[in-house]
Every structure is written in C-alpha cells, then in structure tokens.
Design a protein around this motif. Structure first.
Motif, PDB file in Angstrom:
ATOM      1  N   VAL A  48       0.835  -1.202   0.000  1.00 37.02           N
ATOM      2  CA  VAL A  48       0.000   0.000   0.000  1.00 37.02           C
ATOM      3  C   VAL A  48       0.870   1.254   0.000  1.00 37.02           C
ATOM      4  N   ARG A  49       1.997   1.212   0.693  1.00 38.32           N
ATOM      5  CA  ARG A  49       2.898   2.371   0.706  1.00 38.32           C
ATOM      6  C   ARG A  49       3.464   2.641  -0.686  1.00 38.32           C
ATOM      7  N   LEU A  50       3.806   1.592  -1.418  1.00 37.22           N
ATOM      8  CA  LEU A  50       4.299   1.766  -2.782  1.00 37.22           C
ATOM      9  C   LEU A  50       3.227   2.332  -3.705  1.00 37.22           C
ATOM     10  N   ALA A  51       1.942   2.084  -3.374  1.00 33.42           N
ATOM     11  CA  ALA A  51       0.830   2.619  -4.172  1.00 33.42           C
ATOM     12  C   ALA A  51       0.439   4.027  -3.746  1.00 33.42           C
ATOM     13  N   GLY A  52       1.175   4.609  -2.813  1.00 30.31           N
ATOM     14  CA  GLY A  52       0.885   5.969  -2.379  1.00 30.31           C
ATOM     15  C   GLY A  52      -0.124   6.062  -1.271  1.00 30.31           C
ATOM     16  N   GLY A  53      -0.249   5.022  -0.446  1.00 29.76           N
ATOM     17  CA  GLY A  53      -1.221   5.037   0.644  1.00 29.76           C
ATOM     18  C   GLY A  53      -0.616   4.552   1.937  1.00 29.76           C
ATOM     19  N   SER A  54      -1.487   4.180   2.858  1.00 33.56           N
ATOM     20  CA  SER A  54      -1.042   3.696   4.163  1.00 33.56           C
ATOM     21  C   SER A  54      -2.047   2.687   4.686  1.00 33.56           C
ATOM     22  N   ALA A  55      -1.547   1.715   5.450  1.00 32.19           N
ATOM     23  CA  ALA A  55      -2.377   0.695   6.083  1.00 32.19           C
ATOM     24  C   ALA A  55      -1.975   0.602   7.546  1.00 32.19           C
ATOM     25  N   LEU A  56      -2.980   0.685   8.439  1.00 32.43           N
ATOM     26  CA  LEU A  56      -2.723   0.688   9.878  1.00 32.43           C
ATOM     27  C   LEU A  56      -3.510  -0.428  10.551  1.00 32.43           C
ATOM     28  N   SER A  57      -2.973  -0.908  11.666  1.00 35.99           N
ATOM     29  CA  SER A  57      -3.634  -1.907  12.502  1.00 35.99           C
ATOM     30  C   SER A  57      -4.000  -3.154  11.701  1.00 35.99           C
ATOM     31  N   VAL A  58      -3.003  -3.739  11.049  1.00 38.56           N
ATOM     32  CA  VAL A  58      -3.204  -4.952  10.259  1.00 38.56           C
ATOM     33  C   VAL A  58      -3.146  -6.160  11.184  1.00 38.56           C
ATOM     34  N   GLN A  59      -4.185  -6.986  11.123  1.00 38.74           N
ATOM     35  CA  GLN A  59      -4.276  -8.193  11.933  1.00 38.74           C
ATOM     36  C   GLN A  59      -4.599  -9.387  11.035  1.00 38.74           C
ATOM     37  N   GLY A  60      -4.284 -10.597  11.520  1.00 40.39           N
ATOM     38  CA  GLY A  60      -4.628 -11.803  10.786  1.00 40.39           C
ATOM     39  C   GLY A  60      -3.594 -12.143   9.733  1.00 40.39           C
ATOM     40  N   THR A  61      -3.940 -13.112   8.892  1.00 40.50           N
ATOM     41  CA  THR A  61      -3.058 -13.573   7.830  1.00 40.50           C
ATOM     42  C   THR A  61      -3.828 -13.660   6.518  1.00 40.50           C
ATOM     43  N   ILE A  62      -3.079 -13.720   5.423  1.00 41.08           N
ATOM     44  CA  ILE A  62      -3.716 -13.812   4.114  1.00 41.08           C
ATOM     45  C   ILE A  62      -4.482 -15.119   3.973  1.00 41.08           C
ATOM     46  N   ILE A  63      -3.965 -16.196   4.528  1.00 40.66           N
ATOM     47  CA  ILE A  63      -4.626 -17.492   4.400  1.00 40.66           C
ATOM     48  C   ILE A  63      -5.908 -17.554   5.218  1.00 40.66           C
ATOM     49  N   ASP A  64      -5.860 -17.129   6.468  1.00 41.52           N
ATOM     50  CA  ASP A  64      -7.006 -17.293   7.363  1.00 41.52           C
ATOM     51  C   ASP A  64      -7.939 -16.084   7.381  1.00 41.52           C
ATOM     52  N   GLY A  65      -7.540 -14.972   6.810  1.00 41.49           N
ATOM     53  CA  GLY A  65      -8.360 -13.759   6.837  1.00 41.49           C
ATOM     54  C   GLY A  65      -7.582 -12.609   7.425  1.00 41.49           C
ATOM     55  N   VAL A  66      -7.724 -11.444   6.834  1.00 39.03           N
ATOM     56  CA  VAL A  66      -6.960 -10.280   7.279  1.00 39.03           C
ATOM     57  C   VAL A  66      -7.917  -9.151   7.623  1.00 39.03           C
ATOM     58  N   GLN A  67      -7.583  -8.411   8.687  1.00 36.80           N
ATOM     59  CA  GLN A  67      -8.355  -7.256   9.124  1.00 36.80           C
ATOM     60  C   GLN A  67      -7.433  -6.035   9.137  1.00 36.80           C
ATOM     61  N   VAL A  68      -7.952  -4.916   8.642  1.00 41.40           N
ATOM     62  CA  VAL A  68      -7.183  -3.674   8.568  1.00 41.40           C
ATOM     63  C   VAL A  68      -7.998  -2.585   9.246  1.00 41.40           C
ATOM     64  N   GLY A  69      -7.392  -1.930  10.237  1.00 40.07           N
ATOM     65  CA  GLY A  69      -8.108  -0.877  10.948  1.00 40.07           C
ATOM     66  C   GLY A  69      -8.359   0.350  10.099  1.00 40.07           C
ATOM     67  N   ALA A  70      -7.366   0.753   9.284  1.00 35.51           N
ATOM     68  CA  ALA A  70      -7.508   1.933   8.435  1.00 35.51           C
ATOM     69  C   ALA A  70      -6.657   1.744   7.190  1.00 35.51           C
ATOM     70  N   LEU A  71      -7.231   2.036   6.036  1.00 32.66           N
ATOM     71  CA  LEU A  71      -6.541   1.903   4.758  1.00 32.66           C
ATOM     72  C   LEU A  71      -6.850   3.137   3.915  1.00 32.66           C
ATOM     73  N   LYS A  72      -5.784   3.823   3.492  1.00 31.17           N
ATOM     74  CA  LYS A  72      -5.949   5.026   2.681  1.00 31.17           C
ATOM     75  C   LYS A  72      -5.079   4.917   1.439  1.00 31.17           C
ATOM     76  N   VAL A  73      -5.684   5.234   0.289  1.00 29.22           N
ATOM     77  CA  VAL A  73      -4.968   5.230  -0.983  1.00 29.22           C
ATOM     78  C   VAL A  73      -5.399   6.461  -1.765  1.00 29.22           C
ATOM     79  N   SER A  74      -4.418   7.195  -2.290  1.00 22.72           N
ATOM     80  CA  SER A  74      -4.698   8.393  -3.074  1.00 22.72           C
ATOM     81  C   SER A  74      -4.184   8.194  -4.495  1.00 22.72           C
ATOM     82  N   THR A  75      -5.061   8.454  -5.462  1.00 27.98           N
ATOM     83  CA  THR A  75      -4.705   8.373  -6.878  1.00 27.98           C
ATOM     84  C   THR A  75      -5.139   9.675  -7.558  1.00 27.98           C
ATOM     85  N   PRO A  76      -4.684   9.923  -8.777  1.00 23.07           N
ATOM     86  CA  PRO A  76      -5.125  11.145  -9.464  1.00 23.07           C
ATOM     87  C   PRO A  76      -6.628  11.198  -9.714  1.00 23.07           C
ATOM     88  N   ALA A  77      -7.300  10.055  -9.702  1.00 22.39           N
ATOM     89  CA  ALA A  77      -8.728  10.032 -10.014  1.00 22.39           C
ATOM     90  C   ALA A  77      -9.611   9.964  -8.780  1.00 22.39           C
TER      91      ALA A  77
END
Length: 254
Positions: A48-77
């Motif tokens: 997400v940082r490489l895409a110009g955003g931020s991800a906070l409070s990441v819990q869990g795993t990709i296999i069993d399920g992931v939870q994200v407290g806050a996710l922000k992404v900014s694009t020109p559109a």
C-alpha cells in the motif's frame, strides 16, 4: 566429450545445492508472508505504501483472513479511505477455477472522486472478456458509504449495505439483502436482486426491488396528502377519533 560431461557434473555438484537452498528460501519467504501475521502485515503495509497510501492496525493472515483498521490510498482520479476492513478468502476454491470470498466488509468507505480530463470518445462496441474463473462473494457488507466530488460531499447517504455477488462466464447476479439510503428528510430500506442474463449486447437483465420509505417531516414528498389532498389534517383526524371513542363510551353506560 567426456571432459565436457565431467565439467557439467562438477558444475551441477556445486550449483545444485545452491539452487535448492535458494528455492527453500523463496518458499519460506512466501509462507512467512501468507501464513504469519508479521509477514502479512509487512506485505500489506509495503504494498500500500508503494501505491501511495497507508495501512494501519493490520491483523490476521492472508490465508485465514486479514483485518485492517484503516486503509488510505490516493490516486489522481479518486481518494479512498477505508475503516475496519475484513477480508476472508476461500483459497482452496482456486483449484476449481473459482474466486470465492466468504466475507468482504468494511465499517466505513469514503470516496472522493476528482475531476480529470475526459477521455477521448471510443466508438468501438464493448465486449465482456472471457473470464478464466468464476467469482462468488458470499457477503459484501458496508456500514457507511460517503461519496464526495472534488471534496464536496454528496447529499445521498448510504448505510448498512449487505449484499452478495456471483459472476460466471454466462451471467451475473447481485443480491441486496439490505441497503439503507437517505436524502434530506427521507430514509428508505431497499432490498432486491439485479441479474444480467447474458454478458453481451443487448445486455438483457432483470431487476426486482422492494423499498420501505419513511419521513418525519409533515410536508415530505412521501406524505399521502400530496396525492390525496382531501385527507383531513392530523389534528382533525385525532379529534374525530376522540369523539368516536367518547360516543362509544357513553353508549356502553347503563
């Protein structure tokens, strides 16, 4: 020829263990990313940082399920702001060429759509691509949706979305178990089903909608008096009911 074979054998003897070790390191790294909480957190935050955003409070795993407290992404559109994101994927279903998500939900989604230069007109007919897999989303839920246009919020409120989606090579189906929509003084609970019966022109579809709307404002457009102007006012109706109740009481007295 024998010398060449001996040299290749010596090369394989030295490089073979190195390649095996390299493959083991790569496999261990992939497993760490998808099956451990620190690996999933690192991968998501970095991506997400490489895409110009931020991800906070990441819990869990990709296999069993992931939870994200806050996710922000900014694009020109568009600017995307997600809160309380929860994703659960049925990974074994990929073996049957199915992308199956048991749950994709968020407590809040804010979209700020930014004006961009209009794209050049394209007169070619759109053709739906052939999908190598089918898609099935058992539950798509959203607590609150906020949409803005150039930082100006729109007046429509969308809350309590609960839906499911299915997409195959032949058709698509979207089921709204519930979505609450509000504008000004009107609130409506909407349920229904939208189905594309063919993914090609002329795009035949069916739509079924059930709506329950209400308003607390006396002069709302939902008020029956707009359609039946001869209805008595609320005070008059209440007085009539009281008079009828009084007459009934006196008639019961001995």
């Amino acid at each position: 020829m024998n010398k060449l074979l001996r040299r290749l054998g010596r090369l394989a003897l030295w490089t073979g263990p190195t390649l095996v070790l390299l493959l083991a390191v790569i496999a261990g790294f992939v497993y760490w990313v998808v099956a451990s909480q620190p690996g999933t957190r690192w991968a998501l935050e970095t991506g997400v940082r490489l895409a110009g955003g931020s991800a906070l409070s990441v819990q869990g795993t990709i296999i069993d399920g992931v939870q994200v407290g806050a996710l922000k992404v900014s694009t020109p559109a568009v600017n995307i702001d997600l809160a309380d994101l929860d994703i659960q994927i049925d990974w074994p279903a990929l073996r049957d060429k199915r992308v199956h998500a048991r749950n994709i939900s968020a407590g809040r989604l804010s979209l700020d759509v930014l004006e961009t230069e209009p794209a050049a007109a394209d007169d070619t007919t759109f053709e739906w691509p052939v999908l190598p897999v089918t898609f099935s989303l058992d539950r798509v839920a959203l607590g609150e949706l906020n949409v803005s246009l150039n930082h100006q919020p729109l007046l429509v409120k969308v809350n309590h979305l609960d839906a499911s989606l299915a997409l195959t090579q032949k058709d698509a189906q979207l089921v709204f178990r519930r979505v609450a929509v509000g504008q000004h003084d009107i609130e409506a609970d909407v349920a229904g089903e939208f189905r594309l019966m063919a993914l090609a022109d002329p795009w035949p579809f069916s739509l079924v909608i059930e709506t329950k709307a209400k308003s607390q404002t006396p002069d709302s457009v939902l008020c029956a008096r707009h359609f039946l102007p001869d209805l008595p006012a609320a005070a008059q109706a209440a007085g009539t009911v009281k008079s009828v109740e009084g007459m009934s009481t006196r008639q019961r007295e001995p």
